[in-house]
Design an enzyme around this catalytic site. Structure first.
Site, PDB file in Angstrom:
ATOM      1  N   ASP A 121       0.818  -1.204   0.000  1.00 21.56           N
ATOM      2  CA  ASP A 121       0.000   0.000   0.000  1.00 21.56           C
ATOM      3  C   ASP A 121       0.857   1.262   0.000  1.00 21.56           C
ATOM      4  OD1 ASP A 121      -2.516   1.273   2.351  1.00 21.56           O
ATOM      5  OD2 ASP A 121      -1.834   1.950   0.386  1.00 21.56           O
ATOM      6  N   ASP A 132      -1.397   5.594  -5.392  1.00 17.29           N
ATOM      7  CA  ASP A 132      -1.813   4.830  -4.221  1.00 17.29           C
ATOM      8  C   ASP A 132      -2.235   3.409  -4.598  1.00 17.29           C
ATOM      9  OD1 ASP A 132      -4.270   5.455  -1.573  1.00 17.29           O
ATOM     10  OD2 ASP A 132      -2.883   3.802  -1.953  1.00 17.29           O
TER      11      ASP A 132
END
Ligand code: IXZ
Length: 325
Positions: free
Chosen positions: A32, A213
């Site tokens: 992440d 992201d």
């Protein structure tokens, strides 16, 4: 050192999970770049919340007494727990004493996704949530020992992609890589995205402040951009029950073009077609949604599966490199 690890998509490419050795156990973690905590389901997580998950056993680690963590995400999900130092291996790249955040509590979203055994944060360590002292991300822990202080993401639609650490594999992209400088003030891989176009043609206007992201599924863009996009989708409308734009699954979506570092990248309409809202399969939820309330745009997996991305700290100012896949 350098290494490569598979990024395996969940259903609808909701997230991509990678096998990681944590202590003596292999867990499937969600890499992440939008957060900076390495947290895992563990033997300390209540059985009622951890059934079906692989668990980290902290007995192999060294407890960091008095250290705790607590993270929450924009969708209201979150987790919290205690901290250990243990060995973490990703694609052969080893952090010998990595801060491993063992969950003692997780929210229902994580409880239910039994394929997901935790997160490996790859944003900047400045936003790590451990108290009383923020801990290093896996990348920060190994950065100095990598052949080059960088990692790349090559995510794919409905197929396994890869994360590479320490090198750029030129077989994974076409053409040249175009770079943008990163502003690390908020702890994200944050940059300025330029013009955009819907369908085809030349880009104009500006998407503006955005983050790359890998942990966020969709693309969240300014309202003006999103309205311009769905104006080209006859059956589209904003459905407050679903919390976003939906359309007839039978309708073909237009491409979305975005200019980064002077180069225009195309996100195909098929990639923007995210998923049906229910089992009837009639109405679908779009992969482009509004960034209202977020404070910036998020270029999540819907975008990232169209490009090859270099998360580069070879220079004093970190930068992002984008190339077509
Ligand atoms: O939090 C992240 C990265 N982690 C995403 C993630 C991974 C696993 C489980 C849950 C979440 N990225 C960022 S940066 C800024 C936000 C944000 C989003 C909405 C409001 C306020 C801040 C988010 C984020 O929460 N992303 C996930 C997300 C979920 C639902 C809707 C939008 C975004």
């Amino acid at each position: 050192q350098s290494g490569e690890v598979a990024a395996n998509p969940e259903q609808y490419d909701e997230s991509y999970l990678c096998p990681v050795q944590v202590g003596q156990t292999t867990l499937n973690l969600d890499f992440d770049t939008g957060s900076a905590d390495l947290w895992v389901f563990s033997t300390l997580t209540p059985k009622s919340e951890s059934t079906g998950h692989s668990l980290y056993n902290p007995s192999t680690g060294t407890k960091k007494s008095g250290y705790t963590w607590d993270i929450s995400y924009g969708d209201g999900s979150g987790a919290s727990g205690t901290v250990y130092a243990d060995k973490v291996v990703v694609g052969g790249v080893t952090a010998t004493s990595q801060a491993v955040e063992a969950a003692t509590s997780v929210s229902s979203q994580f409880e239910q996704d039994t394929d997901n055994d935790g997160l490996l944060g790859l944003a900047f360590s400045s936003i790590n949530t451990v108290e009383p002292q923020a801990q290093k991300t896996f990348f920060d822990s190994v950065k100095g020992s990598l052949a080059k202080p960088l990692f790349t993401a090559d995510l794919k639609k409905g197929a396994a992609g890869t994360y590479d650490f320490g090198y750029i594999d030129s077989s994974k992209y076409t053409g040249s890589i175009s770079y943008v400088n990163v502003n690390t003030a908020n702890g994200f891989w944050e940059f300025t995205a330029s013009g955009y176009a819907v369908g085809s043609g030349s880009v104009s206007g500006s998407v503006g402040d955005a983050i790359a992201d890998t942990g966020t599924t969709l693309m969240y863009l300014p309202t003006t951009v999103v309205q311009a996009y769905y104006n080209k989708v006859d059956s589209a409308d904003y459905d407050s029950n679903q919390g976003g734009y939906t359309y007839d699954c039978s309708e073909n979506l237009p491409n979305f073009l975005i200019s980064l570092g002077g180069k225009t990248f195309t996100v195909s309409g098929t990639d923007i077609n995210f998923a049906p809202v229910d089992s009837s399969g009639e109405t679908c939820f779009g992969g482009i949604q509004e960034n209202t309330g977020i404070g910036m745009s998020i270029l999540g997996d819907i975008f990232l599966k169209s490009v090859f991305v270099v998360f580069d700290q070879t220079q004093s100012t970190p930068r992002l490199g984008f190339a077509a896949q």
